[in-house]
Design a protein around this motif. Sequence first.
Motif, PDB file in Angstrom:
ATOM      1  N   VAL A  11     -12.646   0.930 -34.506  1.00  0.00           N
ATOM      2  CA  VAL A  11     -11.553   0.035 -34.903  1.00  0.00           C
ATOM      3  C   VAL A  11     -11.862  -1.364 -34.375  1.00  0.00           C
ATOM      4  CG1 VAL A  11      -9.065  -0.300 -34.975  1.00  0.00           C
ATOM      5  CG2 VAL A  11      -9.980   1.995 -34.587  1.00  0.00           C
ATOM      6  N   ASP A  13     -11.461  -5.731 -35.840  1.00  0.00           N
ATOM      7  CA  ASP A  13     -11.151  -6.640 -36.944  1.00  0.00           C
ATOM      8  C   ASP A  13     -12.295  -7.603 -37.257  1.00  0.00           C
ATOM      9  OD1 ASP A  13     -10.734  -7.967 -34.493  1.00  0.00           O
ATOM     10  OD2 ASP A  13      -9.358  -9.407 -35.420  1.00  0.00           O
ATOM     11  N   LYS A  35     -14.531   7.477 -39.628  1.00  0.00           N
ATOM     12  CA  LYS A  35     -14.003   6.316 -40.352  1.00  0.00           C
ATOM     13  C   LYS A  35     -14.216   5.053 -39.516  1.00  0.00           C
ATOM     14  CE  LYS A  35      -9.923   4.749 -42.962  1.00  0.00           C
ATOM     15  NZ  LYS A  35     -10.647   4.670 -44.252  1.00  0.00           N
ATOM     16  N   CYS A  37     -12.366   1.209 -39.217  1.00  0.00           N
ATOM     17  CA  CYS A  37     -11.125   0.545 -39.614  1.00  0.00           C
ATOM     18  C   CYS A  37     -11.125  -0.901 -39.126  1.00  0.00           C
ATOM     19  CB  CYS A  37      -9.919   1.269 -39.025  1.00  0.00           C
ATOM     20  SG  CYS A  37      -9.818   3.009 -39.474  1.00  0.00           S
ATOM     21  N   SER A  38     -10.566  -1.780 -39.926  1.00  0.00           N
ATOM     22  CA  SER A  38     -10.508  -3.200 -39.558  1.00  0.00           C
ATOM     23  C   SER A  38      -9.191  -3.576 -38.883  1.00  0.00           C
ATOM     24  CB  SER A  38     -10.734  -4.075 -40.796  1.00  0.00           C
ATOM     25  OG  SER A  38      -9.783  -3.772 -41.791  1.00  0.00           O
ATOM     26  N   SER A  39      -8.307  -2.595 -38.676  1.00  0.00           N
ATOM     27  CA  SER A  39      -7.056  -2.861 -37.958  1.00  0.00           C
ATOM     28  C   SER A  39      -6.550  -1.577 -37.311  1.00  0.00           C
ATOM     29  CB  SER A  39      -5.982  -3.399 -38.912  1.00  0.00           C
ATOM     30  OG  SER A  39      -5.497  -2.366 -39.751  1.00  0.00           O
ATOM     31  N   GLU A  42      -4.430   0.502 -39.796  1.00  0.00           N
ATOM     32  CA  GLU A  42      -5.232   1.354 -40.688  1.00  0.00           C
ATOM     33  C   GLU A  42      -5.679   2.618 -39.961  1.00  0.00           C
ATOM     34  OE1 GLU A  42      -9.432   1.209 -43.238  1.00  0.00           O
ATOM     35  OE2 GLU A  42      -8.808  -0.531 -42.057  1.00  0.00           O
ATOM     36  N   ALA A  43      -6.105   2.467 -38.714  1.00  0.00           N
ATOM     37  CA  ALA A  43      -6.544   3.616 -37.922  1.00  0.00           C
ATOM     38  C   ALA A  43      -5.392   4.569 -37.635  1.00  0.00           C
ATOM     39  CB  ALA A  43      -7.174   3.140 -36.613  1.00  0.00           C
ATOM     40  N   GLU A  45      -2.786   5.188 -39.486  1.00  0.00           N
ATOM     41  CA  GLU A  45      -2.515   5.971 -40.691  1.00  0.00           C
ATOM     42  C   GLU A  45      -3.525   7.100 -40.847  1.00  0.00           C
ATOM     43  OE1 GLU A  45       0.124   5.781 -42.846  1.00  0.00           O
ATOM     44  OE2 GLU A  45       0.835   4.492 -41.220  1.00  0.00           O
ATOM     45  N   PHE A  46      -4.786   6.810 -40.524  1.00  0.00           N
ATOM     46  CA  PHE A  46      -5.838   7.829 -40.643  1.00  0.00           C
ATOM     47  C   PHE A  46      -5.624   8.962 -39.640  1.00  0.00           C
ATOM     48  CE2 PHE A  46     -10.052   9.531 -39.490  1.00  0.00           C
ATOM     49  CZ  PHE A  46     -10.473   9.972 -40.731  1.00  0.00           C
TER      50      PHE A  46
END
Length: 242
Positions: A11, A13, A35, A37-39, A42-43, A45-46
């Motif tokens: 993770v 940005d 995965k 993630c750029s935020s 987002e992480a 939610e995953f």
Amino acid sequence: MSAVKITCVIVDDEPMALKLVESYVKKTPFLDLKKKCSSAIEALEFIKEETVDLLFLDIQMPDLTGLEFSKMLPKETRVIFTTAFDQYALEGFKVEALDYLLKPFDYAEFLSAANKASTWFSMVKGKQESIVSKEKEFLFVKSEYKQLRIKLADVLYFEGLKDYIKIYLKDEPKPILTLMSLKLIEEELPNTQFLRVHRSFIVSLNNVEVIERSQIVINKQRITVSEQYKPKFLEFINNNSL
């Protein structure tokens, strides 16, 4: 002894930082990247849908910082912080981070932190209070200060509730409650007998009574098969259909 396989998410940005850590993860055999993630949002939610062992987590990010995000994680998910600002080190260790990488860091520094994570997860796996027999016929679980011996043949399904599991048994009106994550019990169960069909449920395949569309019926309880777990469930059906 081979290293424990660790699922991880990156993770950050900053695209360049994300790419660099990804290259380091791919060089490291015991890390399994799920995965990037750029935020933190987002992480988050995953992680609601997928169990993750380890996060390589930047601290300074918009909307939700890495430190704020780390306090929302499931108990079994651990963190290695990555940041360009050393003033966050103390706060990072306060939230029980496994390590703290100060940017820019090279692969040797990254590998040192990853090895700490490997050692930690190996120790946790070795100290699990629930022990499944080699024959996979029974397990011991701790419940209300007692170790209970449970026959796998008597298990109908497991239900995960944050840090706890409910174990539903044949001919037992009340489930057994034990402190453990669903992911850890899933790793120990024989996959020929048990299948995870939802983020909150593992079912005994021998005790499935009815399959109706995307639902399983076991002992009058309806359990929905989520999209994430449908491929394996459909494979089970195909292998056992006339």
